[in-house]
Design an enzyme around this catalytic site. Structure first.
Site, PDB file in Angstrom:
ATOM      1  N   ASN A  86       0.733  -1.131  -0.117  1.00 30.94           N
ATOM      2  CA  ASN A  86       0.041   0.114  -0.126  1.00 30.94           C
ATOM      3  C   ASN A  86       0.843   1.191   0.053  1.00 30.94           C
ATOM      4  OD1 ASN A  86      -2.388   1.903   0.807  1.00 30.94           O
ATOM      5  ND2 ASN A  86      -0.812   1.917   2.583  1.00 30.94           N
ATOM      6  N   SER A 137      -2.612   0.068  -6.680  1.00 30.10           N
ATOM      7  CA  SER A 137      -2.183   0.830  -7.608  1.00 30.10           C
ATOM      8  C   SER A 137      -3.000   2.041  -7.497  1.00 30.10           C
ATOM      9  CB  SER A 137      -2.583   0.285  -9.081  1.00 30.10           C
ATOM     10  OG  SER A 137      -2.168   0.752 -10.271  1.00 30.10           O
ATOM     11  N   TYR A 151       4.179   9.267 -11.695  1.00 29.78           N
ATOM     12  CA  TYR A 151       3.159   8.533 -10.607  1.00 29.78           C
ATOM     13  C   TYR A 151       2.476   7.475 -11.543  1.00 29.78           C
ATOM     14  CZ  TYR A 151      -0.738   7.645  -7.416  1.00 29.78           C
ATOM     15  OH  TYR A 151      -1.501   6.915  -6.717  1.00 29.78           O
ATOM     16  N   LYS A 155       2.757   3.259 -11.341  1.00 28.05           N
ATOM     17  CA  LYS A 155       1.423   2.448 -11.114  1.00 28.05           C
ATOM     18  C   LYS A 155       1.211   1.733 -12.387  1.00 28.05           C
ATOM     19  CE  LYS A 155       0.308   3.993  -7.044  1.00 28.05           C
ATOM     20  NZ  LYS A 155       0.509   3.374  -5.709  1.00 28.05           N
TER      21      LYS A 155
END
Ligand SMILES: NC(=O)c1ccc[n+]([C@@H]2O[C@H](COP(=O)([O-])OP(=O)(O)OC[C@H]3O[C@@H](n4cnc5c(N)ncnc54)[C@H](OP(=O)(O)O)[C@@H]3O)[C@@H](O)[C@H]2O)c1
Length: 281
Positions: A86, A137, A151, A155
């Site tokens: 996470n 994600s 970013y 992901k």
């Protein structure tokens, strides 16, 4: 294993999704190795659940700490049933606005942190013959936004890795789920969204617009992290968990929009693209 108490290892348990999930898992009656860069933030949970929580210091960019956390989990509980990757944070800026160091650090956390965790936990789960890896994600990891090149790129890469691991680990009884939330009410926009080092006027109409949108929804994001946590528990308890779990109406809408545009583009260019095969193929 569905129904019996499980041992979870969660990264980034201090706030947001990680915190909500840690609390929901404890309420559910399972055990958690709750990890955080500042484990003292989890003190209060130890008072409430002294037998079912173990807190461990873990910065996912520090590979030695990754191995130490996995070893601590095994020493305390003998197994790991669910790994939740996470820990993560956002970086907003056009590709030429962010610095090399910002790019590296974001990938180190959002992508390589999760990769190192999976590589440390997979041998444990393989020997158990069971396990579930949940990778956090974002909808930006499937349908990206202007300003999220790094970013969202990290992901996307995490999703690509997860898709292959899903197949590689299945013969050992290990499941993989990618979670794709839209905007949820956590600390993400407030303190976990780093802005580009060299901001440029030229990107105001695109990246600036998206940043403005994020600032207007701060504190009013539609997604409830407690409901997300309970949904993740239900998915982990289910017989056939999905590879992708899209969370919230905003994310569902963006996901469908992307599939439709992919299909349209594929159809429009199929004849030309199909002509690249050898005649004898
Ligand atoms: N909220 C959203 O709208 C949203 C949407 C899509 C995806 N996500 C994803 O959800 C995940 C959790 O974010 P959140 O929304 O819950 O935000 P958050 O409340 O700010 O939580 C971020 C968590 O990640 C931890 N973290 C950051 N870097 C770390 C590192 N190097 N090592 C260990 N932990 C680290 C933070 O720890 P510290 O307390 O030590 O900083 C914190 O626990 C992230 O992967 C994020 O990309 C969030």
């Amino acid at each position: 294993m569905a129904g019996s108490p499980k041992i979870w290892l969660i990264t980034g348990s201090s706030t947001g999704f990680g915190r909500s999930l840690t609390e929901a898992v404890l309420k559910h009656g399972d055990t958690v190795i709750a990890t955080a860069r500042k484990p003292e933030q989890l003190e209060e949970l130890i008072q409430h659940y002294p037998d079912t929580i173990k807190t461990v210091r873990l910065d996912v960019t520090q590979i030695q700490e990754v191995h130490d956390a996995v070893n601590a989990a095994i020493a305390a509980f003998g197994r790991i049933d669910v790994l939740v990757n996470n820990a993560g944070y956002g970086l907003i800026g056009a590709l030429e606005e962010v610095s090399d160091e910002q790019i590296q650090r974001n990938f180190d956390t959002n992508l390589f942190g999760a990769i190192h965790m999976m590589r440390a936990v997979l041998p444990v789960m393989r020997q158990q013959g069971s396990g579930h890896i949940v990778n956090m994600s974002a909808i930006a990891g499937f349908s990206n936004e202007l300003g999220f090149s790094i970013y969202g790129g990290a992901k996307f890469a995490l999703e690509g890795v997860s898709e292959a691991v899903h197949g590689e680990a299945a013969p050992f009884g290990i499941k993989v789920t990618i979670v794709e939330p839209g905007p949820f009410r956590t600390d993400f926009i407030g303190r976990s969204l780093v802005q580009a080092e060299h901001q440029m006027e030229e990107y105001q109409p695109t990246v600036g617009k998206f940043l403005h949108f994020l600032s207007t929804i701060e504190g009013k994001q539609p997604g409830d992290p407690v409901k997300a946590a309970n949904t993740i528990i239900q998915v982990v308890e289910s017989e056939n968990p999905p590879l992708r779990l899209v969370l919230g109406k905003y994310a569902y809408h963006k996901f469908r929009e992307k599939i439709e545009s992919l299909t349209q583009e594929l159809d429009a260019w199929e004849t030309l693209a199909a002509n690249t095969d050898f005649e004898d193929a």
